[in-house]
Scaffold this active site. Structure first.
Site, PDB file in Angstrom:
ATOM      1  N   HIS A  43      81.281-110.185  69.554  1.00  0.00           N
ATOM      2  CA  HIS A  43      82.662-109.773  69.754  1.00  0.00           C
ATOM      3  C   HIS A  43      83.187-110.431  71.031  1.00  0.00           C
ATOM      4  CE1 HIS A  43      86.088-107.354  68.871  1.00  0.00           C
ATOM      5  NE2 HIS A  43      85.957-106.517  69.867  1.00  0.00           N
TER       6      HIS A  43
ATOM      7  N   HIS B 171      86.010-101.804  74.931  1.00  0.00           N
ATOM      8  CA  HIS B 171      87.421-101.804  74.546  1.00  0.00           C
ATOM      9  C   HIS B 171      87.830-100.332  74.434  1.00  0.00           C
ATOM     10  CE1 HIS B 171      87.343-106.168  72.855  1.00  0.00           C
ATOM     11  NE2 HIS B 171      87.790-106.124  74.099  1.00  0.00           N
TER      12      HIS B 171
ATOM     13  N   HIS C 101      81.020-100.511  72.992  1.00  0.00           N
ATOM     14  CA  HIS C 101      81.547-101.538  73.908  1.00  0.00           C
ATOM     15  C   HIS C 101      82.760-100.984  74.640  1.00  0.00           C
ATOM     16  CE1 HIS C 101      84.136-102.023  70.437  1.00  0.00           C
ATOM     17  NE2 HIS C 101      84.892-102.924  71.037  1.00  0.00           N
TER      18      HIS C 101
ATOM     19  N   ASP D 216      89.678 -98.445  72.764  1.00  0.00           N
ATOM     20  CA  ASP D 216      89.728 -97.652  71.524  1.00  0.00           C
ATOM     21  C   ASP D 216      88.352 -97.146  71.111  1.00  0.00           C
ATOM     22  OD1 ASP D 216      89.224-100.389  71.084  1.00  0.00           O
ATOM     23  OD2 ASP D 216      89.888-100.305  68.994  1.00  0.00           O
ATOM     24  N   HIS D 217      87.332 -97.464  71.899  1.00  0.00           N
ATOM     25  CA  HIS D 217      85.984 -96.975  71.596  1.00  0.00           C
ATOM     26  C   HIS D 217      85.432 -96.022  72.656  1.00  0.00           C
ATOM     27  CE1 HIS D 217      85.314 -99.699  68.125  1.00  0.00           C
ATOM     28  NE2 HIS D 217      86.331-100.290  68.710  1.00  0.00           N
TER      29      HIS D 217
ATOM     30  N   ASP E 150      82.709-103.106  66.569  1.00  0.00           N
ATOM     31  CA  ASP E 150      83.499-104.341  66.578  1.00  0.00           C
ATOM     32  C   ASP E 150      82.609-105.584  66.610  1.00  0.00           C
ATOM     33  OD1 ASP E 150      85.427-102.465  66.727  1.00  0.00           O
ATOM     34  OD2 ASP E 150      86.525-103.386  68.383  1.00  0.00           O
TER      35      ASP E 150
ATOM     36  N   HIS F  96      87.962 -98.931  61.195  1.00  0.00           N
ATOM     37  CA  HIS F  96      88.568 -99.739  62.249  1.00  0.00           C
ATOM     38  C   HIS F  96      89.701-100.606  61.695  1.00  0.00           C
ATOM     39  CE1 HIS F  96      88.707-102.489  65.819  1.00  0.00           C
ATOM     40  NE2 HIS F  96      88.360-101.387  66.437  1.00  0.00           N
TER      41      HIS F  96
END
Lengths: 313, 313
Positions: free
Chosen positions: A142, A64, A62, A66-67, A212, A270
């Site tokens: 999410h 976000h 996805h 941090d991914h 997530d 995570h």
């Protein structure tokens, strides 16, 4: 066959001075699959001496940051290394434009073909029908569209029953068809059923990555029975309300999914930066499911039919 | 006043397992200016215990990824840290969209205002008229639009000539105007010229950052006389033809600019990964200019009127 999962980053939200955000490198049937690609992923690959040129498939769960904030750097480095082989990137549709605007701004025409495969988070999809491995995307729940991924080895060839094969006098040239499951017809015209000449192959191994997501039992059918399940566990139960607000899971949530899906082993990750150790996560997960590994940077998990064990690289 | 320059990354093209791409943190007059922001910059800031919340201005020289791929992660981390103060980002016009498409994809509405200031690479521009520091952009010559930046302390107040001030009986309330350079009128109506009552202030210190560029004497007027000059030095003279093709500089090029611009000290950086040490760069630069520092990760250069010295953090 055995596979291994190398955790490159296990932190949520932002990298710290020693921790990295989500990235994992799966080596299955001698193929390398990169799963999520947080900032600094390429440095982590180098530190772990990963064969970067052998990565042909990258899966982004996805958008976000941090991914995936490390993806454009990796794509760019592949170009600077004069890569020529096609790179397949799987991710949410908007990722394609994010890559393209950055390539355009630097006037970069990649040295290799980049094939983008948009994912969608409505239903399970068979997104890669590989020679040796199948990959499925799995809808998660999410704040924005998010998918997990499941990697399943293609079934192996059936094992020849050497005694029976010799007894019936099966020619060398016919043995491959037996391994593929076909019956055998002798020179006298007699049909011998495949099961009389072969044994079931080693069952395929599988890995599922649940990025997530809030606690959602809808995911269970898709990950049922996998050998190793990664399930995010941002929080512990003390932060239950925060988990609900941010649509993340606790370690206990992850373990309940693992238990209901009847997997062999669960790996956590995570983690919110508020936790200094993984002790509480492990303790809370083990209330629901016994076989739990705390994923951490540079931990390599080896999975075969007999055992699952983790080695700090 | 003294200033300091912390080198966060000095590698070109791609980060390695131990090196980072271009980023520098300038602390001048108690303000923090981040200059370029390669991937992993935020981790380098944390490792060096930089006060990230005090960074209000970020300057991006150009849109090759090794100079800005860490920016979106830093912007995102500021948001996750619930920053409220305005962040000013200076860079090529296309950078604004690159930031916005990524914020949009994650449905992020930043917790703080982000003001984007487009730079252009045609002429020197005064891009920040700060309370304590002026910043100028400087056109460079590279494959895509690229600018350097010059940071100049605002002039200090004039120093009171205490003896003269007391002799003339200047009231406390009038002394600030003297420091600002005004003449003084006594109660008898006599005008005393400012120079009779004050001395010249400490001259302002300055730093110039010449990011990716080929050798270009056009830059000299803009960086003339700065206390510290960073000039990229991707190559040594053995790779002269490669420098020309890729529009980069050699260490000798950088030193010739430093010599002609009559700066105090030159700092090198943006080394190609083909060089294992900085020895050849330093030797070649010193053929043209004596005061050379090899910029490396976590080196902090302290600049005042008396000395310029580097400390490995």
């Amino acid at each position: 066959m055995a596979y291994k999962l190398l955790i490159l980053g296990a932190a949520s939200a932002t990298p710290t001075s020693t921790q990295y955000t989500t990235s994992q490198l799966l080596t299955m049937r001698e193929q390398l699959f990169l799963i999520d690609c947080g900032e600094g992923c390429q440095q982590q690959l180098r530190r772990n001496r990963a064969k970067m040129s052998r990565i042909h498939h990258i899966f982004i769960s996805h958008l976000h940051g941090d991914h995936y904030f490390g993806l454009i750097g990796l794509i760019s480095s592949f170009h600077l290394q004069r890569r020529t082989k096609t790179l397949h990137v799987y991710g949410p549709p908007a990722l394609e434009n994010i890559i393209q605007v950055q390539l355009k701004a630097s006037k970069t025409w990649l040295s290799y073909p980049l094939e983008f495969h948009p994912t969608q988070a409505d239903k399970v999809e068979h997104i890669l029908d590989g020679e040796k491995v199948d990959v499925y995307s799995i809808p998660l729940v999410h704040g924005i569209a998010s998918t997990g991924f499941k990697f399943v080895e293609k079934p192996s060839l059936r094992k020849l029953n050497v005694e029976a094969v010799e007894k019936y006098g099966v020619e060398e040239s016919d043995r491959r068809n037996l391994q593929l499951g076909q019956d055998w017809v002798s020179s006298q015209g007699e049909t011998i059923p495949n099961t009389a000449l072969t044994q079931d192959p080693i069952p395929p191994l599988s890995y599922a990555f649940c990025s997530d997501t809030q606690y959602s039992e809808a995911v269970i059918p898709a990950v049922s029975g996998v050998d190793l399940l990664y399930h995010e566990s941002t929080f512990t139960k003390r932060e239950r309300s925060l988990a609900e607000i941010t649509k993340h899971s606790t370690a206990g949530d992850a373990a309940q999914i693992a238990a209901q899906a009847n997997v062999r082993t669960l790996v956590l990750g995570h983690y919110s930066s508020r936790y200094k150790t993984r002790d509480v996560h492990l303790r809370e997960a083990r209330e629901y499911f016994p076989e739990v590994i705390a994923g951490t940077e540079n931990l390599c998990i080896h999975v075969d039919h007999d055992s699952i064990h983790a080695v700090q690289e």
